[in-house]
Scaffold this motif. Structure first.
Motif, PDB file in Angstrom:
ATOM      1  N   GLN A  74       0.790  -1.213   0.000  1.00  0.00           N
ATOM      2  CA  GLN A  74       0.000   0.000   0.000  1.00  0.00           C
ATOM      3  C   GLN A  74       0.828   1.271   0.000  1.00  0.00           C
ATOM      4  O   GLN A  74       0.296   2.355  -0.208  1.00  0.00           O
ATOM      5  CB  GLN A  74      -0.913   0.015   1.240  1.00  0.00           C
ATOM      6  N   ASP A 100       2.862   4.289   5.745  1.00  0.00           N
ATOM      7  CA  ASP A 100       1.971   3.310   6.340  1.00  0.00           C
ATOM      8  C   ASP A 100       1.073   4.007   7.359  1.00  0.00           C
ATOM      9  O   ASP A 100       1.421   5.079   7.885  1.00  0.00           O
ATOM     10  CB  ASP A 100       2.782   2.198   7.003  1.00  0.00           C
ATOM     11  N   PRO A 101      -0.118   3.450   7.649  1.00  0.00           N
ATOM     12  CA  PRO A 101      -1.091   4.137   8.517  1.00  0.00           C
ATOM     13  C   PRO A 101      -0.547   4.512   9.883  1.00  0.00           C
ATOM     14  O   PRO A 101      -0.873   5.581  10.411  1.00  0.00           O
ATOM     15  CB  PRO A 101      -2.238   3.124   8.622  1.00  0.00           C
ATOM     16  N   TYR A 102       0.271   3.639  10.485  1.00  0.00           N
ATOM     17  CA  TYR A 102       0.807   3.965  11.816  1.00  0.00           C
ATOM     18  C   TYR A 102       1.694   5.199  11.767  1.00  0.00           C
ATOM     19  O   TYR A 102       1.583   6.082  12.626  1.00  0.00           O
ATOM     20  CB  TYR A 102       1.587   2.774  12.376  1.00  0.00           C
ATOM     21  N   LEU A 109      -7.578   8.585  13.504  1.00  0.00           N
ATOM     22  CA  LEU A 109      -6.182   8.156  13.388  1.00  0.00           C
ATOM     23  C   LEU A 109      -5.386   8.545  14.630  1.00  0.00           C
ATOM     24  O   LEU A 109      -4.608   7.747  15.160  1.00  0.00           O
ATOM     25  CB  LEU A 109      -5.544   8.772  12.139  1.00  0.00           C
ATOM     26  N   ARG A 128       1.729  -3.052  11.767  1.00  0.00           N
ATOM     27  CA  ARG A 128       0.638  -3.559  10.937  1.00  0.00           C
ATOM     28  C   ARG A 128      -0.608  -3.847  11.760  1.00  0.00           C
ATOM     29  O   ARG A 128      -1.720  -3.914  11.223  1.00  0.00           O
ATOM     30  CB  ARG A 128       1.082  -4.819  10.197  1.00  0.00           C
ATOM     31  N   SER A 186      -4.154  -1.111  12.319  1.00  0.00           N
ATOM     32  CA  SER A 186      -5.490  -1.048  11.717  1.00  0.00           C
ATOM     33  C   SER A 186      -6.568  -1.521  12.678  1.00  0.00           C
ATOM     34  O   SER A 186      -7.708  -1.047  12.638  1.00  0.00           O
ATOM     35  CB  SER A 186      -5.532  -1.886  10.439  1.00  0.00           C
ATOM     36  N   VAL A 199      -7.577   1.369  14.679  1.00  0.00           N
ATOM     37  CA  VAL A 199      -8.419   2.276  13.900  1.00  0.00           C
ATOM     38  C   VAL A 199      -9.856   1.775  13.926  1.00  0.00           C
ATOM     39  O   VAL A 199     -10.800   2.554  14.134  1.00  0.00           O
ATOM     40  CB  VAL A 199      -7.915   2.390  12.448  1.00  0.00           C
ATOM     41  N   GLU A 200     -10.051   0.465  13.740  1.00  0.00           N
ATOM     42  CA  GLU A 200     -11.390  -0.111  13.788  1.00  0.00           C
ATOM     43  C   GLU A 200     -12.013   0.066  15.170  1.00  0.00           C
ATOM     44  O   GLU A 200     -13.230   0.200  15.301  1.00  0.00           O
ATOM     45  CB  GLU A 200     -11.343  -1.593  13.421  1.00  0.00           C
TER      46      GLU A 200
END
Length: 337
Positions: free
Chosen positions: A54, A142-144, A178, A202, A205, A208-209
Motif C-alpha cells: 500500500q 503506512d497508517p501507523y 487516526l 501492521r 489497523s 483504527v477499527e
C-alpha cells in the motif's frame, strides 16, 4: 503560505539525511539520539517495505529501478537551513541509495541528484510538504506512521485542527480517529511488548477499527478494558483486523464470547446467527443485505481472495467494486461529509 523552491542539481556529498523523517523515526528511535549513516540506511530500508503493497515500491525494487534507469527523474526536496546545511525533507531513500552507490563504487553517475531546494523553511512549511507528499498522494506512509505524525503535529507542535485537516484532506472525524487510534495503541499495546523490536505497526489497523461507533462501548459494557483489547490484538485472538467490527455482536452473545476468549474471533463468528444467504435478494432489506455481505467477506476462503486478486477484472471483482463505490457514497452522506 507559498512554497517556492528552486530546481537545482545538488552534490550528493552535501546532502544530510533527515533523522526526523516521520516514516522512519520509529526505527531510528531504537538507535538513540545519534544514529549512524548505516543505521539510517537500515531504517529507510525497513520503513519503505510494505507487505500489503500500500505504500509504494519496496526498498529493493526502488534500488533496482534506480540502477536500471541510471538515476531518478523525480527531484528530491531539500531545505537549506539558516546554517547553510542542506537537509533532505522528502526523498531520503533516494538520497541514501545514491550515497551508498557512490561509497560502494557502483558504476554510474551518483555524484549529483535533481532537487527542489527551498531556503530556510520553518517547521510549518516542512510539515506542509511532508503532509502533501505522504499523507495523501501516490507514495503514502503506512497508517501507523501517518497517525504518529498527525498526533505529533496536533499535540506537540499544536497545529490547529482545521489546518491539519486542510493539509492532509479527508474529514475531521477521520483525522481524529487516526490520532485516537495511535494514542490507544501506544498506551495499551506497546506496554505488552518485551522490546520495541517486537512492535508490529501492521496491527495498527485494529486500533483504527476500535474507534468505530459502538466498538469501544461494546468492549467496556461487556466488562473488558482497552488493555484487554490490546491483548486480543497482540495474541491474535483478533487476527484479520476487520474482525474488530464483529466485537459488538460477539460480546453480546455469551457462547460467542466464551469461544472468542478461548479460540479467537474467527471461531466466535461461526456460532453467531448467520444471515440467510439463500433468501431471495429482492425481498431482503438493506440491513439484511449488508449483514450477509459482511459475513461473506469475513468468511471468504483465502484461495478465493487470491483468485480475485489475480483476476481484478472478473465479474465478481467488478460487482464488488461497484458496491464499494455506492456504499462509500452512502456512508459519506450518513457521516455528514
Amino acid at each position: 503560505m507559498s512554497l517556492n523552491g528552486k530546481h537545482e542539481i545538488v552534490a550528493i556529498k552535501d546532502i544530510c539525511l533527515d533523522v526526523e523523517n516521520p516514516r522512519i523515526k520509529r526505527f531510528l528511535e531504537m538507535y538513540g539520539d545519534n544514529p549512524t549513516p548505516e543505521q539510517i540506511a537500515l531504517a529507510l530500508g525497513a520503513g519503505i517495505d510494505d507487505p500489503e503493497g500500500q505504500s509504494g515500491p519496496t526498498f529493493s525494487k526502488l534500488k533496482q529501478s534506480i540502477l536500471t534507469n541510471g538515476g531518478v527523474i523525480q527531484p528530491v526536496f531539500i531545505n537549506r537551513n539558516s546554517q547553510g546545511k542542506l537537509v533532505c525533507i522528502e526523498g531520503n531513500t533516494r538520497v541514501c541509495l545514491y550515497q551508498t552507490f557512490l561509497a560502494d563504487g557502483v558504476e554510474g553517475n551518483w555524484q549529483n541528484i535533481p532537487a527542489i531546494v527551498y531556503e530556510n523553511l520553518d517547521e510549518e512549511d516542512i510539515d506542509a510538504i511532508r503532509l502533501q507528499a505522504h499523507l495523501v498522494g501516490p507514495r503514502q506512509w503506512d497508517p501507523y506512521s501517518k497517525a504518529k505524525y498527525l498526533a505529533y503535529l496536533r499535540h506537540k507542535a499544536h497545529l490547529p485542527f482545521n489546518q491539519l485537516v486542510d493539509y492532509c484532506g479527508g474529514s475531521q472525524k477521520a483525522v481524529q480517529e487516526l490520532i485516537d487510534a495511535y494514542q490507544d495503541m501506544e498506551k495499551h499495546y506497546r506496554p505488552l511488548l518485551e522490546s520495541d523490536s517486537d512492535f508490529d505497526p501492521r496491527r495498527f489497523s485494529g486500533f483504527v477499527e476500535l474507534q468505530k461507533e459502538n466498538v469501544k462501548q461494546a468492549v467496556v459494557q461487556a466488562g473488558y478494558t482497552l488493555k484487554d483489547f490490546a491483548k486480543w490484538i497482540h495474541t491474535r485472538k483478533i487476527d484479520a483486523l476487520a474482525q474488530v467490527r464483529w466485537l459488538p455482536r460477539i460480546l453480546k452473545n455469551k457462547k460467542a464470547t466464551d469461544i472468542f476468549v478461548k479460540s479467537g474471533a474467527q471461531a466466535a463468528i461461526q456460532v453467531l446467527d448467520r444471515p440467510d444467504l439463500s433468501k431471495i435478494l429482492e425481498d431482503a432489506n438493506l440491513a439484511q443485505l449488508a449483514r450477509a455481505l459482511s459475513y461473506a467477506l469475513v468468511a471468504i476462503p483465502f484461495h478465493e481472495a487470491e483468485e480475485l486478486k489475480a483476476n481484478p477484472s472478473s465479474e465478481t471483482a467488478e460487482y464488488l467494486r461497484e458496491a464499494k463505490e455506492e456504499l462509500d457514497k452512502l456512508m459519506r452522506h450518513i457521516d455528514g461529509q
